[in-house]
Design a protein around this motif. Structure first.
Motif, mmCIF file in Angstrom:
data_model
loop_
_atom_site.group_PDB
_atom_site.id
_atom_site.type_symbol
_atom_site.label_atom_id
_atom_site.label_comp_id
_atom_site.label_asym_id
_atom_site.label_seq_id
_atom_site.Cartn_x
_atom_site.Cartn_y
_atom_site.Cartn_z
ATOM 1 N N LYS A 43 4.404 -11.551 4.298
ATOM 2 C CA LYS A 43 5.761 -11.096 4.008
ATOM 3 C C LYS A 43 5.997 -9.679 4.518
ATOM 4 O O LYS A 43 7.038 -9.376 5.093
ATOM 5 C CB LYS A 43 6.028 -11.156 2.502
ATOM 6 N N MET A 44 5.018 -8.811 4.303
ATOM 7 C CA MET A 44 5.153 -7.410 4.676
ATOM 8 C C MET A 44 4.852 -7.155 6.154
ATOM 9 O O MET A 44 5.016 -6.042 6.631
ATOM 10 C CB MET A 44 4.228 -6.543 3.811
ATOM 11 N N GLY A 45 4.397 -8.170 6.860
ATOM 12 C CA GLY A 45 4.095 -8.005 8.277
ATOM 13 C C GLY A 45 2.727 -7.418 8.566
ATOM 14 O O GLY A 45 2.419 -7.081 9.702
ATOM 15 N N ARG A 46 1.907 -7.289 7.547
ATOM 16 C CA ARG A 46 0.547 -6.772 7.759
ATOM 17 C C ARG A 46 -0.336 -7.816 8.436
ATOM 18 O O ARG A 46 -1.352 -7.476 9.037
ATOM 19 C CB ARG A 46 -0.070 -6.338 6.435
ATOM 20 N N ARG A 47 0.077 -9.068 8.315
ATOM 21 C CA ARG A 47 -0.586 -10.176 9.015
ATOM 22 C C ARG A 47 0.503 -11.027 9.628
ATOM 23 O O ARG A 47 1.586 -11.173 9.068
ATOM 24 C CB ARG A 47 -1.396 -11.032 8.044
ATOM 25 N N THR A 48 0.182 -11.598 10.755
ATOM 26 C CA THR A 48 1.156 -12.477 11.408
ATOM 27 C C THR A 48 0.662 -13.913 11.481
ATOM 28 O O THR A 48 1.412 -14.797 11.894
ATOM 29 C CB THR A 48 1.468 -11.989 12.837
#
Length: 119
Positions: A37-42
């Protein structure tokens, strides 16, 4: 937020479950959804993607946004993975005694060995 996270939350909403429950049911970290959700992982590992796809009865390609069709069965109809038996199993497994859990694990082991010997 990426397609993977959006697809997971959409599937959760369709089934009326929370993402955290899905994570618990399939044995993955709840933090994974937060990271997506936070974009720390794609993305996720192939194993995790398959667990999530199997849980919802969709293809990994659909989950990743590579296909628009969820996962037709042989008859061309959408497969509903979470039928009454699956829901009961996922929800009730945590309530079982350790002895009953061990019995289930043994049964799964026997089935895997049988499948491997048939190949």
């Amino acid at each position: 937020m990426g397609t993977l996270y959006e697809n997971i939350t959409s599937l959760c909403n369709e089934r009326g479950i929370k993402g955290g429950k899905m994570c618990t049911d399939i044995g993955i970290s709840k933090g994974l959804l937060t990271d997506l959700k936070m974009g720390r992982r794609t993305g996720v590992s192939a194993v995790t993607a398959q667990k999530i796809a199997d849980y919802f009865g969709v293809s990994v390609a659909y989950l990743l946004g590579k296909e628009t069709e969820k996962a037709p069965t042989d008859s061309g109809e959408r497969k509903d993975v979470l039928d009454d038996v699956d829901i009961a199993f996922y929800g009730e497994y945590k309530e079982l005694t350790e002895e009953d859990r061990a019995t289930i694990r043994d049964m799964v082991s026997v089935m895997r060995k049988r499948r491997a010997s048939e190949k």
